[in-house]
Design an enzyme around this catalytic site. Structure first.
Site, PDB file in Angstrom:
ATOM      1  N   THR A   1       0.849  -1.191   0.000  1.00 34.16           N
ATOM      2  CA  THR A   1       0.000   0.000   0.000  1.00 34.16           C
ATOM      3  C   THR A   1       0.884   1.240   0.000  1.00 34.16           C
ATOM      4  O   THR A   1       2.080   1.153  -0.300  1.00 34.16           O
ATOM      5  CB  THR A   1      -1.005  -0.015   1.176  1.00 34.16           C
ATOM      6  OG1 THR A   1      -1.944   1.047   1.004  1.00 34.16           O
ATOM      7  CG2 THR A   1      -0.331   0.157   2.532  1.00 34.16           C
ATOM      8  N   ASN A   2       0.330   2.401   0.302  1.00 33.89           N
ATOM      9  CA  ASN A   2       1.105   3.645   0.311  1.00 33.89           C
ATOM     10  C   ASN A   2       0.732   4.474   1.528  1.00 33.89           C
ATOM     11  O   ASN A   2      -0.094   4.059   2.341  1.00 33.89           O
ATOM     12  CB  ASN A   2       0.878   4.410  -0.997  1.00 33.89           C
ATOM     13  CG  ASN A   2      -0.595   4.697  -1.204  1.00 33.89           C
ATOM     14  OD1 ASN A   2      -1.223   5.369  -0.413  1.00 33.89           O
ATOM     15  ND2 ASN A   2      -1.156   4.139  -2.274  1.00 33.89           N
TER      16      ASN A   2
END
Ligand code: CTP
Length: 405
Positions: free
Chosen positions: A211-212
């Site tokens: 993810t980020n």
């Protein structure tokens, strides 16, 4: 926004009633003239004398309301009001307002007020979540009343939950970003807007994902601002830690593919889309069905990734001319040049370009600075300010673009 405004502050009964005094002070500091109405329950927690001394004006209470001297206090106060603010607002006060009751000084003044209205709830988390309170919240929103989202944290009962009264300084800064005149509260009425938010997750196995850093704050602020401008909002969101904004429909998603499906199936029935989600550009070629284990022969693990679908690109191919599509660009270099390329490539009406290399703004913080790039070639940089303020500006640009279509 509060400078020289007449604010009528309605304080109801709550352990947070005393914070009403600090709020009166903050409103004055922001330039407002404040007058106060206390409910009977509030008068058991705080005194009218405190508020009279702070505001240097009479406080309206149920005692002595309706004199025989011909003065009709609640009408006089309602007519004086530029902004009606109920804070803290108990579940009971919200129920009175939502049902148009006028059986005491506070509710009668509220009903008689034609000025913009804002409710700041404070209550036990179970009372906040109760179906009746949520129904009342929806009714207030439908009546054009702004309902701020209560904070989540430790409650007076000793356990954590949503329902905490917002800090007075926070309330005043939120008021500054609210569209409180009739023109802005209806700027998007009749429009159905899709807003995406948060960082998508790409599964490696049942317990791990890529993810980020996105917190979702920008997208949630856009959803709130659109709702406050009268739009019917569907917020399609990757997992975040944020409370659900008042009055919006939430569609939870995880992966980029789920986000793409959610957007593309809803797009035909929508008038516009704001893609604030931080979308993963790559996903694992295969996700393991079972947890990936450490073994003696896998000192190194190679992940094979493939491109995710570009949602805005797919939207561009299906978009009707009457629809408004807004993108964001997260850049660490050549902000304007890269932003302009994305605007053209993704056929956007507006792009908010975001420098994510700066530590003071962007991904996780409450503040941001964006440069709005418009399809006709002009641009407009905001100052460093709250994501809420940026969202309000973005929504006013969206309203202008709708008007030009
Ligand atoms: N976006 C999208 N689908 C993707 C990736 C991004 O719809 N698969 C959207 C984002 O929500 C954003 C805009 O496209 O509104 C730009 O996203 P950004 O990550 O800045 O750019 P990318 O197009 O992914 O290009 P790059 O990562 O190479 O900068």
């Amino acid at each position: 926004m509060l400078q020289d405004k007449h604010v009528t502050l309605t304080v109801s009964g709550s352990v947070a009633s005393y914070k009403g005094a600090a709020l009166a002070r903050e409103l004055q500091r922001a330039g407002a003239t404040v007058r106060v109405v206390l409910t009977a329950a509030a008068s058991r927690f705080v005194t009218a004398e405190t508020f009279a001394a702070l505001t240097k004006a009479p406080v309206l209470t149920d005692t002595g309301w309706w004199h025989a001297d011909g003065k009709i206090d609640h009408i006089e106060l309602a007519d004086w009001t530029d902004l009606a603010l109920a804070a803290p607002a108990s579940a009971n006060l919200m129920a009175q307002f939502a049902n148009g009751l006028a059986d005491d000084a506070a509710s009668a003044t509220w009903l008689a007020t034609a000025a913009p209205k804002v409710v700041v709830p404070a209550m036990n988390t179970h009372m906040w979540q109760a179906a009746a309170t949520q129904r009342n919240r929806q009714q207030l929103l439908a009546d054009g009343v702004q309902v701020l989202t209560p904070a989540t944290g430790l409650l007076a009962e000793g356990y954590a939950g949503q329902g905490r009264f917002l800090e007075p300084t926070d309330i005043v800064s939120q008021l500054a970003t609210l569209p409180l005149d009739a023109q802005t509260t209806t700027a998007l009425s009749g429009k159905h807007l899709l807003v995406t938010a948060g960082g998508t997750r790409e599964r490696l196995d049942p317990v791990r994902f890529l993810t980020n850093d996105s917190s979702g704050k920008m997208g949630y602020a856009v959803a709130t601002a659109a709702q406050q401008a009268g739009a019917d909002v569907t917020l399609i969101t990757a997992p975040t830690k944020l409370p659900v904004p008042s009055g919006v429909t939430v569609v939870p998603i995880e992966s980029t593919q789920e986000l793409a499906d959610a957007v593309l199936t809803r797009l035909p029935a929508a008038d516009g889309l704001v893609m604030a989600a931080a979308v993963a550009d790559f996903q694992p070629v295969t996700a393991a069905d079972q947890k990936i284990k450490k073994t003696t022969d896998n000192d190194e693990l190679v992940l094979r990734l493939k491109k995710t679908p570009d949602i805005l690109q797919a939207v561009a191919a299906n978009k009707r001319p009457d629809q408004v599509v807004v993108g964001f660009a997260a850049e660490t270099q050549n902000l304007l040049e890269n932003g302009r390329q994305k605007l053209t490539k993704k056929h956007l009406d507006l792009l908010a370009a975001n420098d994510v290399s700066r530590a003071d703004i962007g991904f996780n913080g409450d503040n941001n600075q964006v440069t709005f790039l418009f399809a006709d070639g002009h641009s407009d940089q905001t100052p460093v300010t709250s994501k809420r303020a940026i969202a309000t500006t973005l929504i006013s640009h969206v309203a202008e673009i709708f008007n030009q279509k």
